[in-house]
Design a protein around this motif. Structure first.
Motif, short mmCIF file in Angstrom:
data_model
loop_
_atom_site.label_atom_id
_atom_site.label_comp_id
_atom_site.label_asym_id
_atom_site.label_seq_id
_atom_site.Cartn_x
_atom_site.Cartn_y
_atom_site.Cartn_z
N SER A 83 38.31 73.90 13.66
CA SER A 83 37.98 72.48 13.28
C SER A 83 36.94 72.24 14.00
CB SER A 83 39.05 71.66 13.94
OG SER A 83 39.87 71.79 14.93
N VAL A 84 36.05 70.91 13.78
CA VAL A 84 35.09 70.46 14.19
C VAL A 84 35.34 69.00 14.79
CG1 VAL A 84 32.62 69.78 14.05
CG2 VAL A 84 33.36 71.85 13.10
N ILE A 85 35.43 68.88 16.12
CA ILE A 85 36.03 67.63 16.56
C ILE A 85 34.98 67.17 17.69
CG2 ILE A 85 38.34 68.15 16.19
CD1 ILE A 85 38.65 68.88 19.20
N GLY A 86 35.12 65.62 17.75
CA GLY A 86 34.31 64.95 18.66
C GLY A 86 34.12 63.44 18.47
N HIS A 87 33.46 62.85 19.27
CA HIS A 87 33.38 61.42 19.07
C HIS A 87 32.59 60.93 17.89
CE1 HIS A 87 33.19 57.41 20.56
NE2 HIS A 87 31.91 57.23 20.60
N TYR A 88 32.87 59.65 17.32
CA TYR A 88 32.15 59.33 16.33
C TYR A 88 30.51 59.32 16.43
CZ TYR A 88 29.82 55.55 13.28
OH TYR A 88 29.06 54.93 12.45
N ASN A 89 29.89 59.74 15.62
CA ASN A 89 28.25 59.81 15.34
C ASN A 89 27.92 60.86 16.54
OD1 ASN A 89 26.28 59.00 13.86
ND2 ASN A 89 25.87 57.28 15.32
N HIS A 90 28.39 61.85 17.10
CA HIS A 90 27.97 62.87 17.77
C HIS A 90 27.25 64.10 17.09
CE1 HIS A 90 29.21 61.62 22.02
NE2 HIS A 90 28.91 60.57 21.55
N GLY A 91 27.60 64.06 15.59
CA GLY A 91 27.12 65.12 15.07
C GLY A 91 27.83 66.28 14.48
N LYS A 92 29.19 66.00 14.34
CA LYS A 92 30.22 67.01 13.83
C LYS A 92 29.82 67.35 12.27
CE LYS A 92 33.26 63.97 14.49
NZ LYS A 92 32.29 63.25 15.10
N THR A 93 29.41 66.61 11.42
CA THR A 93 29.11 66.69 10.09
C THR A 93 27.63 67.29 9.99
OG1 THR A 93 30.65 64.99 9.36
CG2 THR A 93 28.84 65.47 7.78
N THR A 94 26.91 67.04 10.75
CA THR A 94 25.67 67.58 10.95
C THR A 94 25.63 69.08 11.41
OG1 THR A 94 24.27 65.48 11.67
CG2 THR A 94 23.10 67.55 11.95
N LEU A 95 26.27 69.40 12.32
CA LEU A 95 26.63 70.83 12.55
C LEU A 95 27.30 71.48 11.63
CD1 LEU A 95 26.91 73.18 14.71
CD2 LEU A 95 29.05 72.01 15.37
N THR A 96 28.13 70.89 10.72
CA THR A 96 28.79 71.53 9.70
C THR A 96 27.83 71.88 8.66
OG1 THR A 96 31.01 70.52 10.24
CG2 THR A 96 30.71 71.43 8.00
N ASP A 97 26.96 70.78 8.38
CA ASP A 97 25.68 70.98 7.41
C ASP A 97 25.08 72.29 7.90
OD1 ASP A 97 26.63 68.95 5.66
OD2 ASP A 97 24.78 67.91 6.07
N SER A 98 24.63 72.29 8.90
CA SER A 98 23.71 73.60 9.69
C SER A 98 24.56 74.58 9.45
CB SER A 98 23.50 73.22 11.13
OG SER A 98 22.87 71.94 11.24
N LEU A 99 25.93 74.86 9.61
CA LEU A 99 26.48 76.04 9.41
C LEU A 99 26.55 76.62 8.02
CD1 LEU A 99 29.49 75.57 12.15
CD2 LEU A 99 27.45 77.12 12.39
N LEU A 100 26.84 75.50 7.02
CA LEU A 100 26.70 75.90 5.64
C LEU A 100 25.23 76.38 5.22
CD1 LEU A 100 28.85 73.08 4.36
CD2 LEU A 100 29.48 75.44 4.73
N CYS A 101 24.21 75.67 5.57
CA CYS A 101 22.90 76.16 5.58
C CYS A 101 22.75 77.72 5.93
CB CYS A 101 21.90 75.29 6.17
SG CYS A 101 20.28 75.97 6.16
N LYS A 102 23.26 78.00 7.16
CA LYS A 102 23.10 79.27 7.68
C LYS A 102 23.78 80.55 6.77
CE LYS A 102 21.69 82.16 10.74
NZ LYS A 102 20.14 82.43 10.91
N ALA A 103 24.99 79.77 6.19
CA ALA A 103 25.75 80.64 5.24
C ALA A 103 25.07 80.73 3.97
CB ALA A 103 27.27 79.98 5.07
N GLY A 104 24.31 80.04 3.69
CA GLY A 104 23.59 79.89 2.36
C GLY A 104 24.16 79.07 1.30
N LEU A 105 25.20 78.10 1.69
CA LEU A 105 25.67 77.43 0.62
C LEU A 105 25.14 75.77 0.36
CD1 LEU A 105 29.52 77.49 2.07
CD2 LEU A 105 28.45 78.61 -0.06
N ILE A 106 24.18 75.56 1.27
CA ILE A 106 23.35 74.45 1.09
C ILE A 106 21.84 74.92 1.62
CG2 ILE A 106 24.94 72.73 1.35
CD1 ILE A 106 23.94 71.84 3.93
N SER A 107 20.80 74.13 0.88
CA SER A 107 19.35 74.42 1.30
C SER A 107 19.15 74.01 2.66
CB SER A 107 18.34 73.88 0.47
OG SER A 107 18.43 72.36 0.54
N ALA A 108 17.92 74.66 3.55
CA ALA A 108 17.48 74.12 4.69
C ALA A 108 17.08 72.58 4.75
CB ALA A 108 16.46 75.04 5.26
#
Length: 136
Positions: A14-39
């Protein structure tokens, strides 16, 4: 599909943390590295914010899970081993702490995201306590 048969190579995080600290951005970056979304989309796509109200408010309301595979190589091993990662992106707003609580109960581990400028906030401490209580 073969990865799902080998449970020792499956991780739920799970990716946890305070509001607006970048959890979803980190998730997007990991998905990019896995090839699921573009850079180009990484950091702005908000892949796990699939509900209309989440996209409209630019705010995660529900915990969302996404799965991807990656390769890992141990220090003493010459072979890379495949892993299946189940990543659960959770909301950071205090009104949705029940979503964070559910996310940490469903996962084997947690990544705590802290904004390097703002530092540890009240919600960070709350979600960290939840994770520690569940021994994640």
């Amino acid at each position: 599909r073969g990865l799902m048969k080998s449970t020792e190579n499956i991780r739920s995080v799970s990716v946890i943390g305070h509001y607006n600290h970048g959890k979803t951005t980190l998730t997007d970056s990991l998905l990019c590295k896995a090839g699921l979304i573009s850079a180009k989309e990484a950091g702005t796509k908000r892949y796990t914010d699939s509900r209309y109200d989440e996209q409209e408010k630019v705010l995660s309301i529900k915990s969302k899970s996404v799965s991807f595979s990656c390769m890992h190589q141990e220090k003493d091993d010459e072979v890379k081993h495949p892993y299946l990662i189940h990543l659960m992106d959770s909301p950071g707003h205090t009104e949705f702490s029940s979503e964070v609580s559910a996310a940490v109960r469903l996962t084997d581990g947690a990544v705590v995201v802290v904004d390097c400028v703002e530092g540890c906030a009240t919600s960070t401490e709350t979600v960290l306590r939840l994770a520690l209580a569940e021994r994640v």
